[in-house]
Design an enzyme around this catalytic site. Structure first.
Site, PDB file in Angstrom:
ATOM      1  N   ASP A  97       0.867  -1.178   0.000  1.00 23.90           N
ATOM      2  CA  ASP A  97       0.000   0.000   0.000  1.00 23.90           C
ATOM      3  C   ASP A  97       0.906   1.231   0.000  1.00 23.90           C
ATOM      4  O   ASP A  97       2.052   1.178   0.439  1.00 23.90           O
ATOM      5  CB  ASP A  97      -0.950  -0.019   1.200  1.00 23.90           C
ATOM      6  CG  ASP A  97      -2.137   0.921   0.998  1.00 23.90           C
ATOM      7  OD1 ASP A  97      -2.178   1.620  -0.039  1.00 23.90           O
ATOM      8  OD2 ASP A  97      -3.026   0.959   1.867  1.00 23.90           O
ATOM      9  N   SER A  98       0.356   2.333  -0.495  1.00 24.95           N
ATOM     10  CA  SER A  98       1.168   3.512  -0.791  1.00 24.95           C
ATOM     11  C   SER A  98       1.565   4.326   0.426  1.00 24.95           C
ATOM     12  O   SER A  98       2.448   5.160   0.343  1.00 24.95           O
ATOM     13  CB  SER A  98       0.367   4.421  -1.717  1.00 24.95           C
ATOM     14  OG  SER A  98      -0.873   4.738  -1.090  1.00 24.95           O
ATOM     15  N   GLY A 100      -0.506   6.408   1.888  1.00 26.77           N
ATOM     16  CA  GLY A 100      -1.492   7.481   2.035  1.00 26.77           C
ATOM     17  C   GLY A 100      -2.490   7.148   3.137  1.00 26.77           C
ATOM     18  O   GLY A 100      -2.681   7.917   4.077  1.00 26.77           O
ATOM     19  N   PHE A 101      -3.076   5.978   3.026  1.00 33.27           N
ATOM     20  CA  PHE A 101      -4.106   5.576   3.988  1.00 33.27           C
ATOM     21  C   PHE A 101      -3.571   5.542   5.417  1.00 33.27           C
ATOM     22  O   PHE A 101      -4.236   5.990   6.345  1.00 33.27           O
ATOM     23  CB  PHE A 101      -4.657   4.203   3.597  1.00 33.27           C
ATOM     24  CG  PHE A 101      -5.701   3.690   4.537  1.00 33.27           C
ATOM     25  CD1 PHE A 101      -6.954   4.273   4.588  1.00 33.27           C
ATOM     26  CD2 PHE A 101      -5.436   2.611   5.372  1.00 33.27           C
ATOM     27  CE1 PHE A 101      -7.923   3.802   5.459  1.00 33.27           C
ATOM     28  CE2 PHE A 101      -6.400   2.127   6.245  1.00 33.27           C
ATOM     29  CZ  PHE A 101      -7.640   2.725   6.284  1.00 33.27           C
ATOM     30  N   GLN A 195     -11.642   6.762  -5.629  1.00 32.45           N
ATOM     31  CA  GLN A 195     -12.219   7.357  -4.413  1.00 32.45           C
ATOM     32  C   GLN A 195     -13.570   7.966  -4.786  1.00 32.45           C
ATOM     33  O   GLN A 195     -14.183   7.526  -5.728  1.00 32.45           O
ATOM     34  CB  GLN A 195     -11.238   8.380  -3.812  1.00 32.45           C
ATOM     35  CG  GLN A 195      -9.943   7.757  -3.263  1.00 32.45           C
ATOM     36  CD  GLN A 195     -10.151   6.967  -1.978  1.00 32.45           C
ATOM     37  OE1 GLN A 195     -11.198   7.032  -1.330  1.00 32.45           O
ATOM     38  NE2 GLN A 195      -9.133   6.182  -1.598  1.00 32.45           N
ATOM     39  N   GLY A 222     -11.490   3.952   0.149  1.00 32.03           N
ATOM     40  CA  GLY A 222     -12.470   4.786   0.821  1.00 32.03           C
ATOM     41  C   GLY A 222     -13.720   4.071   1.293  1.00 32.03           C
ATOM     42  O   GLY A 222     -14.720   4.705   1.627  1.00 32.03           O
ATOM     43  N   ASP A 272      -7.793  -7.510   1.036  1.00 32.36           N
ATOM     44  CA  ASP A 272      -6.904  -7.615   2.191  1.00 32.36           C
ATOM     45  C   ASP A 272      -7.679  -7.110   3.386  1.00 32.36           C
ATOM     46  O   ASP A 272      -8.565  -6.262   3.244  1.00 32.36           O
ATOM     47  CB  ASP A 272      -5.657  -6.741   2.006  1.00 32.36           C
ATOM     48  CG  ASP A 272      -5.951  -5.281   2.303  1.00 32.36           C
ATOM     49  OD1 ASP A 272      -6.542  -4.613   1.442  1.00 32.36           O
ATOM     50  OD2 ASP A 272      -5.623  -4.809   3.403  1.00 32.36           O
ATOM     51  N   CYS A 310     -11.817 -27.741   9.301  1.00 30.29           N
ATOM     52  CA  CYS A 310     -10.631 -26.986   8.887  1.00 30.29           C
ATOM     53  C   CYS A 310      -9.417 -27.897   8.814  1.00 30.29           C
ATOM     54  O   CYS A 310      -9.235 -28.771   9.667  1.00 30.29           O
ATOM     55  CB  CYS A 310     -10.380 -25.833   9.860  1.00 30.29           C
ATOM     56  SG  CYS A 310      -8.929 -24.851   9.424  1.00 30.29           S
ATOM     57  N   CYS A 312      -6.212 -26.799   8.887  1.00 29.86           N
ATOM     58  CA  CYS A 312      -4.985 -26.111   9.321  1.00 29.86           C
ATOM     59  C   CYS A 312      -4.291 -26.868  10.453  1.00 29.86           C
ATOM     60  O   CYS A 312      -4.876 -27.719  11.111  1.00 29.86           O
ATOM     61  CB  CYS A 312      -5.279 -24.661   9.722  1.00 29.86           C
ATOM     62  SG  CYS A 312      -5.809 -24.440  11.430  1.00 29.86           S
ATOM     63  N   CYS A 315      -6.102 -26.772  13.875  1.00 26.78           N
ATOM     64  CA  CYS A 315      -7.284 -27.638  14.014  1.00 26.78           C
ATOM     65  C   CYS A 315      -6.927 -29.123  13.944  1.00 26.78           C
ATOM     66  O   CYS A 315      -7.594 -29.956  14.538  1.00 26.78           O
ATOM     67  CB  CYS A 315      -8.316 -27.276  12.949  1.00 26.78           C
ATOM     68  SG  CYS A 315      -9.016 -25.630  13.215  1.00 26.78           S
ATOM     69  N   HIS A 341      -4.998 -20.330  12.087  1.00 26.79           N
ATOM     70  CA  HIS A 341      -6.356 -20.798  11.795  1.00 26.79           C
ATOM     71  C   HIS A 341      -7.200 -19.733  11.091  1.00 26.79           C
ATOM     72  O   HIS A 341      -7.839 -20.013  10.075  1.00 26.79           O
ATOM     73  CB  HIS A 341      -7.084 -21.269  13.056  1.00 26.79           C
ATOM     74  CG  HIS A 341      -8.539 -21.458  12.767  1.00 26.79           C
ATOM     75  ND1 HIS A 341      -9.014 -22.563  12.096  1.00 26.79           N
ATOM     76  CD2 HIS A 341      -9.590 -20.614  12.905  1.00 26.79           C
ATOM     77  CE1 HIS A 341     -10.307 -22.403  11.867  1.00 26.79           C
ATOM     78  NE2 HIS A 341     -10.681 -21.236  12.349  1.00 26.79           N
TER      79      HIS A 341
HETATM   80  N1  PRF Z   1      -6.539   3.853   0.255  1.00 23.03           N
HETATM   81  C1  PRF Z   1      -5.344   3.213   0.446  1.00 23.03           C
HETATM   82  N2  PRF Z   1      -5.232   2.147   1.263  1.00 23.03           N
HETATM   83  C2  PRF Z   1      -6.341   1.715   1.905  1.00 23.03           C
HETATM   84  C3  PRF Z   1      -7.595   2.334   1.754  1.00 23.03           C
HETATM   85  C4  PRF Z   1      -7.711   3.451   0.876  1.00 23.03           C
HETATM   86  O1  PRF Z   1      -8.769   4.056   0.670  1.00 23.03           O
HETATM   87  C5  PRF Z   1      -8.482   1.620   2.578  1.00 23.03           C
HETATM   88  C6  PRF Z   1      -9.928   1.902   2.771  1.00 23.03           C
HETATM   89  N3  PRF Z   1     -10.633   0.831   3.349  1.00 23.03           N
HETATM   90  C7  PRF Z   1      -7.746   0.608   3.184  1.00 23.03           C
HETATM   91  N4  PRF Z   1      -6.461   0.675   2.780  1.00 23.03           N
HETATM   92  N5  PRF Z   1      -4.269   3.659  -0.189  1.00 23.03           N
HETATM   93 ZN    ZN Z   2      -8.097 -24.347  11.512  1.00 22.75          ZN
END
Ligand code: PRF
Ligand code: ZN
Length: 378
Positions: A97-98, A100-101, A195, A222, A272, A310, A312, A315, A341
């Site tokens: 992920d960048s 930003g969030f 967004q 978002g 994710d 399960c 795993c 379990c 698990h």
């Molecule tokens: N932007 C970025 N990562 C994120 C989100 C987003 O809007 C969210 C929103 N649920 C989770 N991770 N860059």
């Molecule tokens: Zn399990």
């Protein structure tokens, strides 16, 4: 005959069931079968779970975070170790992920300008600046297979005017990210992030602008930012099926098992979420028979496995009574076994979805999960 190696970014849809898709995405570290759940390894490690265990439960790809790895140990240090794959000993795909969030959710002190976002480190309070170019350079140093553009994740409850201006800036940032790493510069893929908050027309504007930029995939950002679930589903149903069909689609940071199924039903390929690992650490476990709170006294002398359905290690090997004991005693093994698990449960959910889409039985699969995990939206 040596089979020709497919180019990173190649995405093939093999089957569909309604809007749900069964696909394959090629990356520099191998293929990803979609729909896919991606365990979160914020600091270059999935909390409590080794790469060996991740492989045993069939993780195809893990997530890392630009924000955390930049602050510690530093992306240049990672680059000197040969990149995150080598440093962390994970030879399958990695998505980053960048940042930003994370800046928006973790930092109270931050300043957003056209140039980027200024913030203070959660570690020592030091000042830092993320521009679109900077987060791409960091992700380049980390060496992830999939990079995300810098975006502004607009929280729930912002007005239309703010959201509209913000998405325009997110588009300009997205262009700058692509320009910093044009198509063909290397093996890393770059995804744009739609967004537009909880306004359907603004979501469409965001998408129309971003699809002009040659990204290898598109994410929905978002969502799951504190809104009521029906609001999230409303946007998901509106925008999910409109994302480019020939590219992978990623729903960021969502969600529960039923949220993931709702995403898949609306054409999303990648997910994710920290729920499986975070809940594992507080004793909330997902099973085929519903949620289990392992701390409850009723499990004190329960010799049965956590989930009889399960496969795993947890379990196959331990009883609920033992898992309860470990949790109560705060043994580190509790975090590890519970995380293995819960992750396996989410991975199996997407495995079952892939199977069901191929067979055309995705609706039945949803019913099966809705019977156990109550549907939030009727
Ligand atoms: N932007 C970025 N990562 C994120 C989100 C987003 O809007 C969210 C929103 N649920 C989770 N991770 N860059
Ligand atoms: Zn399990």
């Amino acid at each position: 005959m040596s089979e020709e190696k497919k180019k990173p970014g190649t995405f093939t849809v093999h089957a569909t069931d309604g809007h749900a898709r069964r696909g394959t995405l090629v990356t520099a570290h191998g293929e990803i079968q979609t729909p896919v759940y991606m365990p979160v390894g914020t600091q270059g490690a999935v909390k409590g779970v080794s790469p060996r265990d991740l492989k045993e439960i069939n993780s195809q790809i893990i997530l890392g975070n630009t924000y955390h790895l930049y602050l510690r140990p530093g992306d240049e240090l990672v680059a000197r170790r040969g990149g995150l794959h080598k440093f962390a000993n994970w030879d399958k795909p990695i998505l980053t992920d960048s940042g930003g969030f994370q800046v928006f959710s973790l930092e109270s002190i931050r300043k957003i300008t056209e140039q980027g976002v200024e913030f203070r480190s959660y570690l020592d309070g030091s000042k830092h600046f993320f521009s679109p170019e900077k987060v791409i350079s960091i992700q380049n140093n980390i060496g992830s297979d999939i990079m995300m553009v810098l975006d502004e994740c607009v929280g729930y409850g912002h007005d239309r005017d703010y959201t509209a201006k913000s998405l325009e800036m997110t588009t300009r940032w997205a262009k700058r990210c692509r320009d910093a790493y044009p198509v063909g510069s290397g093996d890393q893929l770059m995804f744009g992030i739609v967004q537009g908050g909880f306004h359907k027309d603004l979501r469409e504007v965001s998408l129309e602008q971003l699809r002009e930029i040659p990204f290898e995939g598109f994410a929905i950002g978002g969502l799951s930012v504190g809104e009521p679930i029906p609001d999230m589903y409303d946007i998901l149903q509106h925008i999910g099926p409109k994302l480019p069909e020939e590219k992978p689609r990623y729903l960021m940071g969502v969600g529960t098992p039923l949220d993931i199924l709702e995403g898949i039903a609306n054409g999303v390929d990648m997910f994710d979420c920290v729920l499986p690992t975070r809940n594992a650490r507080n004793g909330t476990l997902y099973t085929s028979l519903g949620k289990v709170n392992i701390k409850r006294a009723q499990y004190r002398e329960d010799d049965s496995p956590l989930d009889p359905n399960c496969d795993c290690y947890t379990c196959r090997t331990f009883s609920k009574a033992y898992l309860r004991h470990l949790y109560t005693a705060k043994e580190l093994l509790s975090y590890q076994l519970n995380s293995i698990h819960n992750l396996r449960f989410f991975l199996k959910l997407t495995e079952e979805a892939r199977d069901a889409i191929e067979k055309g039985t995705f609706a039945d699969l949803r019913k099966k999960y809705e019977a156990v995990y109550e549907s939030p939206v009727k």
